[in-house]
Design a protein around this motif. Structure first.
Motif, short mmCIF file in Angstrom:
data_model
loop_
_atom_site.label_atom_id
_atom_site.label_comp_id
_atom_site.label_asym_id
_atom_site.label_seq_id
_atom_site.Cartn_x
_atom_site.Cartn_y
_atom_site.Cartn_z
N PRO A 165 0.75 -1.34 0.05
CA PRO A 165 -0.15 -0.10 -0.01
C PRO A 165 0.88 1.21 0.10
O PRO A 165 0.40 2.36 -0.66
CB PRO A 165 -0.66 0.08 1.19
CG PRO A 165 -0.04 -1.12 2.10
CD PRO A 165 0.64 -2.21 1.28
N LEU A 166 2.06 1.04 0.78
CA LEU A 166 2.73 2.41 0.66
C LEU A 166 3.30 2.92 -0.60
O LEU A 166 3.56 3.94 -1.11
CB LEU A 166 3.90 2.23 1.88
CG LEU A 166 3.67 2.67 3.11
CD1 LEU A 166 4.70 2.23 4.05
CD2 LEU A 166 2.91 4.16 3.24
N PHE A 167 3.82 1.85 -1.45
CA PHE A 167 4.25 2.05 -2.77
C PHE A 167 3.35 2.85 -3.63
O PHE A 167 3.59 3.20 -4.98
CB PHE A 167 4.70 0.78 -3.51
CG PHE A 167 6.01 0.43 -2.74
CD1 PHE A 167 7.36 0.75 -3.15
CD2 PHE A 167 6.03 -0.44 -1.55
CE1 PHE A 167 8.34 0.38 -2.37
CE2 PHE A 167 7.24 -0.66 -0.77
CZ PHE A 167 8.39 -0.44 -1.37
N VAL A 168 1.93 2.64 -3.42
CA VAL A 168 1.03 3.50 -4.22
C VAL A 168 1.29 5.09 -4.30
O VAL A 168 1.24 5.68 -5.51
CB VAL A 168 -0.47 3.38 -3.52
CG1 VAL A 168 -1.32 4.38 -4.35
CG2 VAL A 168 -0.97 1.92 -3.57
N LEU A 169 1.83 5.36 -3.39
CA LEU A 169 2.54 6.69 -3.33
C LEU A 169 3.48 7.18 -4.47
O LEU A 169 3.44 8.29 -5.09
CB LEU A 169 3.07 7.29 -2.01
CG LEU A 169 2.22 7.40 -0.71
CD1 LEU A 169 2.95 7.37 0.50
CD2 LEU A 169 1.27 8.19 -0.73
N ALA A 170 4.25 6.33 -4.92
CA ALA A 170 5.08 6.38 -5.96
C ALA A 170 4.33 6.60 -7.40
O ALA A 170 5.03 7.13 -8.24
CB ALA A 170 6.09 5.27 -6.00
N TYR A 171 3.34 6.26 -7.39
CA TYR A 171 2.33 6.22 -8.49
C TYR A 171 1.29 7.10 -8.66
O TYR A 171 0.50 7.18 -9.56
CB TYR A 171 1.81 4.63 -8.91
CG TYR A 171 2.93 3.70 -9.09
CD1 TYR A 171 3.65 3.40 -10.31
CD2 TYR A 171 3.32 2.99 -7.91
CE1 TYR A 171 4.44 2.36 -10.30
CE2 TYR A 171 4.11 2.00 -8.03
CZ TYR A 171 4.87 1.85 -9.16
OH TYR A 171 5.85 0.87 -8.98
N ILE A 172 0.99 7.89 -7.82
CA ILE A 172 -0.11 8.84 -7.62
C ILE A 172 -0.05 10.03 -8.56
O ILE A 172 -1.09 10.02 -9.45
CB ILE A 172 -0.20 9.41 -6.26
CG1 ILE A 172 -0.75 8.51 -4.99
CG2 ILE A 172 -0.96 10.59 -6.30
CD1 ILE A 172 -0.93 8.94 -3.76
N PRO A 173 1.00 10.34 -9.01
CA PRO A 173 1.13 11.54 -10.28
C PRO A 173 0.93 10.80 -11.51
O PRO A 173 0.00 11.24 -12.27
CB PRO A 173 2.49 11.87 -10.09
CG PRO A 173 3.08 11.96 -8.72
CD PRO A 173 2.42 10.62 -8.14
N SER A 174 1.14 9.61 -11.70
CA SER A 174 0.98 8.75 -12.88
C SER A 174 -0.35 8.54 -13.06
O SER A 174 -1.01 8.63 -14.23
CB SER A 174 1.69 7.57 -12.80
OG SER A 174 3.17 7.81 -12.78
N VAL A 175 -0.92 8.31 -12.22
CA VAL A 175 -2.50 7.80 -12.14
C VAL A 175 -3.26 9.31 -12.42
O VAL A 175 -4.23 9.25 -13.29
CB VAL A 175 -3.25 7.27 -10.89
CG1 VAL A 175 -4.71 7.15 -10.79
CG2 VAL A 175 -2.51 5.89 -10.58
N ILE A 176 -2.99 10.43 -11.64
CA ILE A 176 -3.88 11.51 -11.83
C ILE A 176 -3.59 12.01 -13.28
O ILE A 176 -4.59 12.62 -13.86
CB ILE A 176 -3.19 12.72 -10.85
CG1 ILE A 176 -3.72 12.16 -9.29
CG2 ILE A 176 -3.86 14.07 -11.29
CD1 ILE A 176 -3.12 13.39 -8.37
N ARG A 177 -2.28 12.20 -13.68
CA ARG A 177 -2.26 12.79 -15.15
C ARG A 177 -2.80 11.92 -16.31
O ARG A 177 -3.07 12.30 -17.34
CB ARG A 177 -0.64 12.99 -15.44
CG ARG A 177 0.42 11.70 -15.32
CD ARG A 177 0.47 11.25 -16.71
NE ARG A 177 1.83 10.43 -16.80
CZ ARG A 177 1.58 9.01 -16.60
NH1 ARG A 177 0.61 8.18 -16.29
NH2 ARG A 177 2.91 8.19 -16.66
#
Length: 242
Positions: free
Chosen positions: A195-207
């Motif tokens: 779950p913590l590694f979701v943080l690394a992909y947040i900008p990718s998902v948003i964009r």
């Protein structure tokens, strides 16, 4: 421009992130040693060598080959040093061969932008990260596999996004593939207990969602992906330190 008089540098700017991020994350997680220096120079030279070779195959023009030979010589000379200390590094090079054969196939077909070709290239870059990890750690551990997975997932997402913004921007299939991929990425990481590694992909998902359909210059798309790659790299450094 004569390819024999000026430096021949790959034009795929996004590939530089793929070349460096897995490698340096591998060095960080596996433990940096002085042998990473010649290993990286060799890795860089090997990447530079593939560009004139694939270009020569694609265009059927032999004048690109001298650059392939020059870069290859540098790569071999640099690789000899780390391989002398850790001969099992050769296995990682062997593992890349099938994926490079795929790259050659698509170069011959002049379809190097095909998604399968992109996946093959990304896989090779991520294997480079495994080699970097092994250079420092001396073992093939679960951490190495996790790094491979995290980098692979990031760059596949980047590939989907860039295609929806440029070459496939009018293709609804790619839109849904990109959106579906990014959603499943988050769900999959949580389900797999990362779950913590979701943080690394947040900008990718948003964009992937927010910028889709917006008319952006290619330069801006490239710069935003560069910034996103830096964020991913920094986030992974922090997360692997936790």
């Amino acid at each position: 421009m004569s390819s024999t008089k000026k430096w021949l540098i790959p034009k795929q700017h996004g590939a530089w992130a793929m070349l460096t991020i897995p490698f340096f994350l591998g060095a960080y997680a596996g433990g940096f040693t002085w042998l990473h220096i010649p290993l990286f120079i060799g890795w860089l030279a090997l990447y530079l060598a593939t560009y004139p070779l694939l270009t020569a195959i694609k265009l059927k023009r032999k004048e690109y080959l001298p650059w392939f030979y020059r870069y290859s010589v540098v790569a071999v000379l640099m690789f000899v040093i780390p391989i002398y200390y850790q001969v099992k590094l050769l296995y990682f090079g062997i593992a890349m061969v099938p994926f490079f054969i795929i790259n050659i196939y698509y170069a011959r077909k002049k379809k190097e932008r095909d998604f399968v070709n992109d996946v093959a290239a990304i896989t090779s870059f991520c294997i480079g990260g495994l080699a970097s990890f092994y250079m420092g750690n001396g073992q093939f551990t679960m951490t190495a596999l996790e790094l491979f997975m995290f980098c692979f997932l990031f760059f596949i997402g980047s590939t989907f996004y860039v295609k929806t913004m440029i070459r496939e921007k009018n293709n609804p299939v790619y839109k849904w593939l990109s959106w579906g991929y990014h959603l499943l990425l988050i769900i999959g990481l949580i389900y797999a207990h990362y779950p913590l590694f979701v943080l690394a992909y947040i900008p990718s998902v948003i964009r992937a969602f927010y910028l889709y359909g917006k008319s952006l210059p290619i330069k801006k798309i490239g710069l935003s992906e560069f910034a996103n790659a830096i964020y991913f790299f920094a986030a992974m450094l922090l997360l692997f330190h936790v």
